[in-house]
Enzyme design. Sequence first.
Site, PDB file in Angstrom:
ATOM      1  N   ASP A   1      -5.445  -3.661 -19.382  1.00  0.00           N
ATOM      2  CA  ASP A   1      -5.386  -3.861 -20.684  1.00  0.00           C
ATOM      3  C   ASP A   1      -6.847  -3.499 -21.329  1.00  0.00           C
ATOM      4  OD1 ASP A   1      -2.955  -5.009 -20.559  1.00  0.00           O
ATOM      5  OD2 ASP A   1      -3.789  -6.952 -20.076  1.00  0.00           O
TER       6      ASP A   1
ATOM      7  N   HIS B   1      -1.128 -11.199 -19.867  1.00  0.00           N
ATOM      8  CA  HIS B   1      -1.052  -9.660 -19.452  1.00  0.00           C
ATOM      9  C   HIS B   1       0.234  -9.228 -19.580  1.00  0.00           C
ATOM     10  CE1 HIS B   1      -1.928  -6.146 -17.369  1.00  0.00           C
ATOM     11  NE2 HIS B   1      -1.041  -6.483 -16.299  1.00  0.00           N
TER      12      HIS B   1
ATOM     13  N   ALA C   1       0.922  -1.292  -0.002  1.00  0.00           N
ATOM     14  CA  ALA C   1       0.038  -0.005  -0.042  1.00  0.00           C
ATOM     15  C   ALA C   1       0.821   1.394  -0.032  1.00  0.00           C
ATOM     16  CB  ALA C   1      -0.948  -0.101   1.325  1.00  0.00           C
TER      17      ALA C   1
END
Length: 374
Positions: A189, A216, A48
């Site tokens: 994408d 990906h 994070a």
Amino acid sequence: MTVAMLRSVLRRSSCSSTAAAASSSSVLSRRGFASGPAPERKVAVLGAAGGIGQPLSLLMKLNPLVSSLSLYDIAGTPGVAADVSHINTRSEVKGYAGEEQLGQALEGADIVIIPAGVPRKPGMTRDDLFKINAGIVKSLCEAIAKYCPNALVNMISNPVNSTVPIAAEVFKIKGVYDERKLFGVTTLDVVRAKTFYAGKAKVNVADVNVPVIGGHAGVTILPLFSQATPRANLSDDEITALTKRTQDGGTEVVEAKAGKGSATLSMAYAGAIFSDACLKGLNGVPDVVECSFVQSTVTELPFFASKVKSLLVRHLTLYKCFILVLSLVRLGKNGVEEVLGLGPLTDYEQQGLEALKPELKSSIEKGIAFVHGN
């Protein structure tokens, strides 16, 4: 960015099949945020404090479906958590730093989002990236298996074509693997394909749907512009150029930032869109359809990209006629509910599908081998 603005973009985030696109207005109305109180949902973001993690944490704090936001990283997270916690939205925010606090961060999580790891830099090969991020992903997934084995896991850490198989193998070893609950986040994408198509076709991007299948990374990304809506009369050369730009979108950003960053903001947006879809699925919202890299069972072919209702799932379990591929899937209370078919492909798209299989297979094998070799 206001909560109202986020709600607006989240309402139009679906990547649907051709059939779903035909009834998009009714689907979108059903997928709007509920007016009544939402169930308690804990979302954990691992990584994070990083370039993707910070804006992703902000976007998840703005999501009214999140009641508890758990932010974890090896360092720096208390500051991020304190900053985000001042935003006047529903969720309670807690920050955790260091391996000794990872269990607390994960305990009770409904969704775990993993942007942890290093970004790709100029001159860095996928193998370089793999060597660093594979170990990070493996250790985080071991903790997930221990502290929140029933959570949906949204993998952002690259290379996704390898990190998703790593996660799957770790969960199998730990005896907690559920293929319906593990996702490679490939939404970026789709976001790129929609944006580039809308610009070329001169249509409102908010109305655009473009299925993206395969994997990906590079040539494994295969946007199906022949199935894009609204339809546009684009030439073969324009379709080829759009496909290439979608495949090279990450490199375009890395080069534009002159080696000082990668696609962090757009990736955070895409991760937030996909996580919102997962939350809606968990909460029982019908007809939630997105693109993702997941496991799906196929028959004759050892490698096959297929569409599924609720989520695009890509699957490739070696040697057993499974394939990790990007396809369309439907999300529900237990994760993936249904994987959809590919639909009709043009000759160009069929060639692209055949071309991506060897590289995708190699990436998956590398992820599996990493876990068992370690």
